[in-house]
Write an enzyme that holds these catalytic residues in place. Structure first.
Site, PDB file in Angstrom:
ATOM      1  NE  ARG A 101      66.908   1.867  13.644  1.00  0.00           N
ATOM      2  CZ  ARG A 101      65.673   1.432  14.594  1.00  0.00           C
ATOM      3  NH1 ARG A 101      64.764   2.342  14.921  1.00  0.00           N
ATOM      4  NH2 ARG A 101      66.064   0.358  15.391  1.00  0.00           N
ATOM      5  CD  GLU A 374      58.692   1.010  17.511  1.00  0.00           C
ATOM      6  OE1 GLU A 374      57.553   0.824  17.607  1.00  0.00           O
ATOM      7  OE2 GLU A 374      59.325   2.021  17.533  1.00  0.00           O
TER       8      GLU A 374
END
Length: 395
Positions: A101, A374
């Site tokens: 991913r 992130e």
């Protein structure tokens, strides 16, 4: 279905969330699930154990042929998929492995997104069609060895030299770095922070791989070294100056993580559910014991609440109403709960839970990285804290 007749209960979809998806959404989900089953799951344990992904460029081209790279962008060979469809793709790929991913996310939500939103028309035409096809892999250079959560303190610097730019500095923990053909690199300049589109064959650019990882082992992670990398004037992203540029890219990538983390959680939950039905102790399947059922019930609650949250945020994004604070809400909750689901699943599998014959420990270790990248837990807590109180605790 006749009036008064209830549909049967589906342990894989206990809230009936598939009812929220239209046929095109389901087609995207099923396509990505089948691709992952065919191309990733038969090999992922070996890739993880070896710490490498043979044929990663071929995987990227296959994802490109499926329309999965930059899939939420429009034009330039991109699929123009809805936020829900992009989220479902992230979920299905992370149900296979977070590293796969990440390959898609960094390509589409960071490097391609930056060029698509802030690049010149020439930059878009040069890079985006080939990146959408998976012919060129991209990476995104923001984090530095000494500056992660505080990107404003970055030391990478770009100075003007005539009409050229010269970049010097280092970036760290960069997904796709050593296999990338193009890097979007953020650097300080006399004008403020700017983004640069850097072909990786430019003299002075190198991307040594980071070794000895115990997380995201089926993913390429590199350092970027920029040793007086000389670029033409048109290498700079013209439409943004300041941290707004990289932070908006990160927000887009975080949205994919909200969905993706639930894929890892689903894989761990389903593995535990199947194991509980088959594993016998004291003369009966362990799924028949109250404590095991309590664990499974709590895991199902958090998993499907997380998917419902992701879907809600996807609808807000589709309507142009998704705020960065709401992205922090989703990323903080879903990754944290996904890790807890994996840990609980491991207890149901007992000693088998640490074996690569099952996906649980692999997902758990991957999610430790997803928890941090992130935006760390602490950063998202402070984003929400400021939104709730109106007081900035960052400074």
């Amino acid at each position: 279905m006749s009036a008064g007749t209830l549909p049967s209960f589906d342990p894989r979809d206990p809230l009936g969330l598939d009812d929220l998806l239209d046929p095109e959404d389901l087609a995207v989900r099923d396509t990505m699930r089948q691709w992952a089953a065919d191309r990733v799951l038969p090999h992922i344990s070996d890739w993880y154990e070896r710490g490498e992904v043979p044929g990663i460029r071929e995987l990227a081209r296959e994802l490109g042929s499926l329309g999965a790279l930059g899939m939420s962008l429009t034009g330039y060979g991109c699929a123009g998929a809805s936020p829900i469809q992009y989220g479902l793709a992230c979920l299905e790929l992370e149900a296979a492995d977070s590293g796969i991913r990440s390959l898609m996310s960094v390509q589409g939500s960071l490097s391609m997104y930056a060029i698509h939103r802030f690049g010149s028309e020439e930059q878009k035409q040069r890079w985006l069609p080939r990146m959408a096809a998976g012919e060129v892999i991209g990476c995104f250079g923001l984090t530095e060895p000494d500056h992660g959560s505080d990107p404003a303190g970055m030391r990478t610097y770009a100075k003007r030299d005539g009409s050229d730019w010269v970049l010097t500095g280092r970036k760290m923990w960069i997904t796709n770095g050593s296999v990338a053909g193009v890097a979007v690199v953020w650097a300080r300049t006399d004008e403020g922070i700017r983004g640069f589109v850097v072909p990786t064959d430019t003299p002075g650019f190198s991307a040594p791989d980071i070794k000895h990882k115990w997380s995201l082992r089926a993913s390429v992670t590199s350092e970027l070294v920029l040793d007086e990398v000389r670029l033409p004037a048109d290498a700079v992203l013209p439409e943004v100056t300041g941290l707004r540029g990289p932070l908006s890219c990160l927000s887009h990538a975080r949205y994919g993580i909200i969905w993706g983390s639930m894929g890892a959680a689903r894989s761990a939950f389903e593995s535990a559910l199947e194991y509980a039905r088959e594993r016998e102790q004291f003369g009966r399947p362990i799924g028949g014991f109250q404590l095991t059922q309590a664990k499974l019930a709590d895991m199902a609650l958090e998993l499907h609440k997380g998917v419902l949250l992701a879907h809600h945020l996807g609808r807000r994004l589709e309507a142009g109403r998704l705020r960065p604070e709401q992205v922090s809400f989703g990323k903080l909750n879903n990754v944290r709960e996904a890790i807890e689901i994996c840990r609980t699943a491991r207890t149901i599998l007992g000693a088998n839970g640490i074996s690569l014959e099952y996906p649980v420990m692999r997902h758990a270790t991957n999610l430790e990285s997803v928890l941090t990248y992130e935006g760390t837990v602490e950063m998202h807590q402070l984003v929400l804290g400021k939104a709730l109180t109106g007081i900035d605790a960052f400074r």
